[in-house]
Enzyme design. Sequence first.
Site, mmCIF file in Angstrom:
data_model
loop_
_atom_site.group_PDB
_atom_site.id
_atom_site.type_symbol
_atom_site.label_atom_id
_atom_site.label_comp_id
_atom_site.label_asym_id
_atom_site.label_seq_id
_atom_site.Cartn_x
_atom_site.Cartn_y
_atom_site.Cartn_z
ATOM 1 N N TYR A 1 -18.167 19.503 -10.217
ATOM 2 C CA TYR A 1 -18.157 17.406 -9.985
ATOM 3 C C TYR A 1 -18.041 16.437 -11.546
ATOM 4 C CZ TYR A 1 -17.967 17.795 -5.232
ATOM 5 O OH TYR A 1 -17.166 18.846 -3.878
ATOM 6 N N LEU B 1 -10.521 10.945 5.184
ATOM 7 C CA LEU B 1 -9.698 10.297 5.204
ATOM 8 C C LEU B 1 -8.431 10.662 4.506
ATOM 9 C CD1 LEU B 1 -11.238 7.031 4.222
ATOM 10 C CD2 LEU B 1 -10.721 7.246 6.569
ATOM 11 N N GLY C 1 -7.374 9.772 1.264
ATOM 12 C CA GLY C 1 -6.258 7.917 1.751
ATOM 13 C C GLY C 1 -5.570 7.952 2.578
#
Length: 339
Positions: free
Chosen positions: A57, A212, A215
């Site tokens: 990351y 999600l 988004g």
Amino acid sequence: MNYKLLGRSGLKVSELCLGTMGFGTEAGWGADQQTSFAIMDTFANAGGNFIDTANIYKLGTSEKIIGEYISNHDRDYFVLATKYTLLDNRTNPNASGNNRKNMMRSVEESLKRLKTDFIDVLYLHIWDNITPVDEVLRGLDDLIRQGKVNYAAISDTPAWVVAKGNTLAELMGWSQFIALQIEYSLLQRTPERELTPMAAHFGMTVTPWAPLAGGALTGKYLRGEQGRIKPESKRLDENSVRITKKVIEIANELGVSPGNVALQWTRQQGFSSIPIVGATKVEQLQENLKVTDLILSDAHLKALDEVSAVPLGFPGDFFNEEAVKVNSFGGFYDRVEKR
């Protein structure tokens, strides 16, 4: 927040996991160190202790920021989960993959960046389809025996591999995988074919990433907001739009955000689930934290399930056919034709 046990262990983790893939500003996006610290403060103040990162990351910056933060806080309060597999440098051909050499190297580098003596949960990041699963399990068990890792977990791996691994670990007395990290959301339900039933069978906690859908399930793309999602993404196709509109409809009915409805759906699927909520702004995390006060009714769950259903394929759909009934004498299945 409340706390849950992570898989078949006594490890107590918060009911939401903080995703930190956006900690760092490499590639032109993400949260700088000051903002990342504020996000972690907000999470901890709400009772959150479960933090997810990976060696890859932001090219290691995410781990470095977390390391700077926890070096000035109570290390034992936090449950740090990181991952190995994907390359964090190009120094040699074994600087990536599931092999033992890369595992040991990656863990040592992660420990330095995280400024800690131990990793609470170490995930295999993605299956490389090369390394024998017994090599992986023995390596993880050795790290656990050395005290450098407390628990083993696995991510983005076929169900049959995970099942073989946990069965072998049980046979050999090695540490088993206690958590399974997978993409899972109302826009990505294919894990229900094999992965989530397998996790439930082995008592593993599922930690969905992208709950999600980048988004999309917040409805922001329907409002014309820009983001990192590609226009040709399946998260924006006709089916995804239909699902998102149903999420928004239920959210308006309940007076909550669409994101909260989508997150809560992943938490009410009948198996242990702790969604990973990523944030690059404090406001995003604050909104996601509200999900802990939400419970979806059976009617809402049914509506969401119906609009987002995916074919299970064989044998899943075969098991669910109305034409298959249980014989009352011994639990055997009789196949009858529909007339």
